[in-house]
Design a protein around this motif. Structure first.
Motif, PDB file in Angstrom:
ATOM      1  N   ASP A  64       0.824  -1.216   0.000  1.00  0.00           N
ATOM      2  CA  ASP A  64       0.000   0.000   0.000  1.00  0.00           C
ATOM      3  C   ASP A  64       0.855   1.262   0.000  1.00  0.00           C
ATOM      4  O   ASP A  64       0.562   2.215  -0.730  1.00  0.00           O
ATOM      5  CB  ASP A  64      -0.957   0.005   1.196  1.00  0.00           C
ATOM      6  CG  ASP A  64      -2.032  -1.070   1.071  1.00  0.00           C
ATOM      7  OD1 ASP A  64      -2.361  -1.469  -0.070  1.00  0.00           O
ATOM      8  OD2 ASP A  64      -2.540  -1.515   2.113  1.00  0.00           O
ATOM      9  N   GLN A  68       1.032   4.043  -3.032  1.00  0.00           N
ATOM     10  CA  GLN A  68       0.809   5.482  -2.788  1.00  0.00           C
ATOM     11  C   GLN A  68       1.991   6.308  -3.271  1.00  0.00           C
ATOM     12  O   GLN A  68       1.816   7.354  -3.907  1.00  0.00           O
ATOM     13  CB  GLN A  68       0.579   5.746  -1.301  1.00  0.00           C
ATOM     14  CG  GLN A  68      -0.718   5.206  -0.760  1.00  0.00           C
ATOM     15  CD  GLN A  68      -0.765   5.258   0.772  1.00  0.00           C
ATOM     16  OE1 GLN A  68       0.165   5.688   1.436  1.00  0.00           O
ATOM     17  NE2 GLN A  68      -1.879   4.780   1.338  1.00  0.00           N
ATOM     18  N   GLN A  69       3.191   5.840  -2.973  1.00  0.00           N
ATOM     19  CA  GLN A  69       4.405   6.560  -3.359  1.00  0.00           C
ATOM     20  C   GLN A  69       4.534   6.623  -4.879  1.00  0.00           C
ATOM     21  O   GLN A  69       4.815   7.687  -5.441  1.00  0.00           O
ATOM     22  CB  GLN A  69       5.626   5.879  -2.744  1.00  0.00           C
ATOM     23  CG  GLN A  69       6.923   6.591  -3.030  1.00  0.00           C
ATOM     24  CD  GLN A  69       8.119   5.915  -2.367  1.00  0.00           C
ATOM     25  OE1 GLN A  69       7.975   5.033  -1.532  1.00  0.00           O
ATOM     26  NE2 GLN A  69       9.301   6.329  -2.756  1.00  0.00           N
ATOM     27  N   ARG A  71       2.115   6.291  -7.144  1.00  0.00           N
ATOM     28  CA  ARG A  71       1.042   7.116  -7.695  1.00  0.00           C
ATOM     29  C   ARG A  71       1.424   8.595  -7.593  1.00  0.00           C
ATOM     30  O   ARG A  71       1.306   9.346  -8.562  1.00  0.00           O
ATOM     31  CB  ARG A  71      -0.288   6.855  -6.987  1.00  0.00           C
ATOM     32  CG  ARG A  71      -1.438   7.676  -7.632  1.00  0.00           C
ATOM     33  CD  ARG A  71      -2.796   7.368  -7.048  1.00  0.00           C
ATOM     34  NE  ARG A  71      -2.795   7.554  -5.608  1.00  0.00           N
ATOM     35  CZ  ARG A  71      -3.342   6.697  -4.733  1.00  0.00           C
ATOM     36  NH1 ARG A  71      -3.926   5.611  -5.155  1.00  0.00           N
ATOM     37  NH2 ARG A  71      -3.309   6.958  -3.447  1.00  0.00           N
ATOM     38  N   HIS A  72       1.929   9.002  -6.437  1.00  0.00           N
ATOM     39  CA  HIS A  72       2.345  10.393  -6.226  1.00  0.00           C
ATOM     40  C   HIS A  72       3.487  10.765  -7.190  1.00  0.00           C
ATOM     41  O   HIS A  72       3.440  11.815  -7.846  1.00  0.00           O
ATOM     42  CB  HIS A  72       2.775  10.595  -4.770  1.00  0.00           C
ATOM     43  CG  HIS A  72       3.333  11.939  -4.494  1.00  0.00           C
ATOM     44  ND1 HIS A  72       2.542  13.082  -4.413  1.00  0.00           N
ATOM     45  CD2 HIS A  72       4.607  12.357  -4.300  1.00  0.00           C
ATOM     46  CE1 HIS A  72       3.317  14.123  -4.187  1.00  0.00           C
ATOM     47  NE2 HIS A  72       4.575  13.715  -4.105  1.00  0.00           N
TER      48      HIS A  72
END
Length: 152
Positions: A64, A68-69, A71-72
């Motif tokens: 997860d 997130q990393q 995607r950013h």
């Protein structure tokens, strides 16, 4: 009989040769998917069970957090390129490959992050090879791992 290779040795050599091909292909696809900002493709190469150690500021990075990393970073075009060199096979079986490699990540802002990482790929139930473990090695560990694996 000079030059005769037993079946056992040939089998080990073939597993190691195939493991290197699989791992290098995985590294190429990982770098390409990141360069193309292909979040779905990139995360498809990462096991849901992934564990990453040795990253400053994190005790452990799981799927997860990695998602997130990425995607950013992809949405904000923060990565210019990722490259790998110096592949070093540690061990291989039919379902798991362990190796070290020198990773270079160039940021869009011109920063360069270089590190030696130890990676474990595993062939999962759907026959896809995915990253299950990564460890950023400190210099002494990296030197020791390379020495041990080259001493086979």
């Amino acid at each position: 009989m000079t030059g005769v290779i037993t079946t056992k040795n040939t089998g080990v050599f073939m597993i190691e040769e195939r493991a290197q091909q699989i791992a290098e292909q995985w590294l190429t696809h990982a770098a390409e998917s990141a360069g193309q900002k292909d979040l779905k493709g990139h995360m498809g190469m990462i096991s849901k069970r992934v564990s990453v150690q040795g990253v400053p500021g994190f005790d452990n990075i799981d799927y997860d957090i990695w998602h997130q990393q990425c995607r950013h970073q992809f949405e904000n075009a923060m990565i210019k390129s990722i490259a790998y060199k110096g592949f070093n096979l540690i061990s291989a079986t039919e379902t798991q490959i362990n190796f070290t490699v020198f990773e270079m990540v160039v940021g869009a802002d011109g920063t360069l992050n270089e590190q030696i990482v130890e990676m474990s790929l595993e062939k999962e139930d759907d026959d896809q090879w995915r990253l299950v473990q990564e460890r950023v090695l400190i210099e002494n560990d990296a030197m020791r791992n390379h020495e041990l694996s080259n001493a086979k």
